[in-house]
Design an enzyme around this catalytic site. Structure first.
Site, PDB file in Angstrom:
ATOM      1  N   GLN A 186     -10.707 -22.538 -25.714  1.00 57.54           N
ATOM      2  CA  GLN A 186      -9.222 -21.401 -26.882  1.00 57.54           C
ATOM      3  C   GLN A 186      -8.264 -22.607 -27.995  1.00 57.54           C
ATOM      4  OE1 GLN A 186      -5.536 -19.275 -26.555  1.00 57.54           O
ATOM      5  NE2 GLN A 186      -7.234 -17.450 -26.784  1.00 57.54           N
TER       6      GLN A 186
ATOM      7  N   TYR B 193      -0.232 -15.761 -33.835  1.00 54.36           N
ATOM      8  CA  TYR B 193      -0.487 -17.029 -34.248  1.00 54.36           C
ATOM      9  C   TYR B 193      -0.562 -17.398 -35.499  1.00 54.36           C
ATOM     10  CZ  TYR B 193      -0.624 -17.577 -28.975  1.00 54.36           C
ATOM     11  OH  TYR B 193       0.219 -17.935 -26.770  1.00 54.36           O
TER      12      TYR B 193
ATOM     13  N   ARG C 112      -7.243  -9.954 -15.497  1.00 51.05           N
ATOM     14  CA  ARG C 112      -6.003 -10.086 -14.591  1.00 51.05           C
ATOM     15  C   ARG C 112      -6.771  -9.392 -13.780  1.00 51.05           C
ATOM     16  NH1 ARG C 112      -2.947  -4.822 -17.654  1.00 51.05           N
ATOM     17  NH2 ARG C 112      -4.975  -4.553 -18.778  1.00 51.05           N
TER      18      ARG C 112
END
Length: 399
Positions: free
Chosen positions: A101, A171, A348
């Site tokens: 990423q 971001y 998760r």
């Protein structure tokens, strides 16, 4: 009629062949205290790679020093090449592919921690550093675009199969997309086409440098979840522009804002006390105020909670899409395939059970056991983990 693909069968992403359609989503691992690959980071990704995931994603790889969320993250450069090469080699040995990423945190960066003032579309105060964030200049944007290109080239040298451009979560690129964060009156602000200029410029520049050598994807918001953020309608328009440009091999659909509304992405329990305890004293005190307490809003968890909005993107676009958000069961994965999504991304669920994909594929399970308490979120500062499985924190990180 189009045959519904098997989520566990091999699939193609751009020029890359994956062993299945499952993706470990990018979540900061908290295992790079000195900005270098560590044994702990390698083992973190090997666990899910051995556990059957098709593509594991390394986060967070910053293109510039001021682009880190805080100092304990990797800035892509020659100094990091040997470690990154080792990481990709070991993941490849398991049969999995590996993504990086790539991004610039923009206003989500802690300028005080980084020792470099953060950048955003427009000048704004930082709740993280208690500094003012600079409005990016033309020179900054030219330099950041070149930084993306340089980072992409080095990550290809390091052996990455996929590069994920971070265009979500407030971001830098996302801060330009959000009208509430972008108050500019130049060619980078105003209309959606202007606000999308940086996203398109970065995608084009990276594609011109490494397109065809690796798969290029982007993480894009289907809704930021705050007033002044990217709406679903705007997200659809940005996605359509990116598709028309033809520089990306897929989009990963996400949501929420690390700066304004992080729980919109995670859903489930809001670990306010745990987060406050992990933060520096000024932030800890701020979280006790009404404004601070409202930062971690609580949204009920629902399986596949982004699916209704994501379906709108699937109906509008022809390019491959990755579904993200509360994917824990085989039934949801199969529904995603039936709805026309090409890949499913999990965070998760595989943090709690790194071998979940193998167990689902073998018929030994039909669902993961994650309870979505989100107590994993504050552990990013001491080694990201499920505290229900690993009660003792790692000791490799120091804030």
């Amino acid at each position: 009629m189009t045959e519904i693909p098997d989520v566990f069968a091999p699939a193609t992403l751009g020029p890359v062949r994956l062993r299945n359609r499952t993706v470990k989503a990018a979540t900061f691992e908290g295992r790079t205290p000195h900005g270098q690959v560590t044994d702990e980071l390698v083992e973190y990704h090997l666990a899910v790679a051995r556990g059957g995931i098709g593509l594991t994603t390394v986060a967070y790889l910053s293109v510039a020093p001021e682009g880190r969320t805080h100092r304990e993250q990797i800035v892509v450069g020659e100094h990091a090449l040997a470690g990154l090469s080792r990481l990709t080699e070991e993941v490849h040995a398991t049969g999995a592919a590996i993504a990086g990423q790539v991004g610039h945190a923009g206003p989500v960066a802690n300028g005080r921690s980084n020792g470099a003032r953060a950048l955003a579309a427009s000048r704004m105060p930082s709740p993280l550093s208690m500094q003012m964030i600079r409005s990016a200049s033309e020179r900054d944007l030219t330099r950041v675009t070149r930084d993306y290109v340089a980072a992409a080239r080095l990550l290809v040298r390091a052996g990455f199969d996929v590069l994920e451009l971070h265009m979500a979560h407030s971001y830098l690129i996302s801060s330009f997309l959000a009208p509430g964060l972008n108050r500019r009156r130049d060619r980078w602000g105003g209309s959606l086409e202007n606000r999308a200029r940086l996203a398109r410029q970065v995608a084009r520049a990276v594609h011109e440098e490494v397109g065809g050598e690796v798969a290029l994807t982007a993480k894009l918001s289907l809704s930021d979840g705050f007033a002044g953020g990217v709406t679903t309608e705007e997200g659809l328009e940005v996605a359509a522009l990116l598709e028309a440009d033809g520089h990306l091999d897929a989009l990963q659909l996400s949501g929420g804002s690390s700066l304004m509304n992080p729980m919109y992405l995670f859903r489930g329990g809001a670990p306010v006390a745990e987060f406050a305890a992990s933060m520096p004293l000024p932030v800890r005190l701020g979280m006790r105020t009404p404004v601070g307490r409202s930062f971690l809003k609580e949204y009920p968890f629902e399986e596949g909670y982004f699916l209704p909005k994501a379906v709108r993107f699937r109906e509008r676009l022809r390019m491959p899409l990755m579904l993200l958000g509360g994917i824990n069961t085989l039934a949801t994965m199969e529904q995603a395939m039936a709805d026309g999504f090409d890949f499913v991304a999990m965070g998760r669920a595989v943090l709690r059970e790194p071998d979940l994909v193998n167990r689902l594929a073998a018929g030994r399970a039909t669902a993961g056991v994650c309870i979505h308490c989100n107590r994993c979120m504050p552990t990013i500062y001491t080694g990201t983990r499920c505290p229900l499985v690993t009660p003792e924190p790692l000791t490799i990180a120091a804030r």
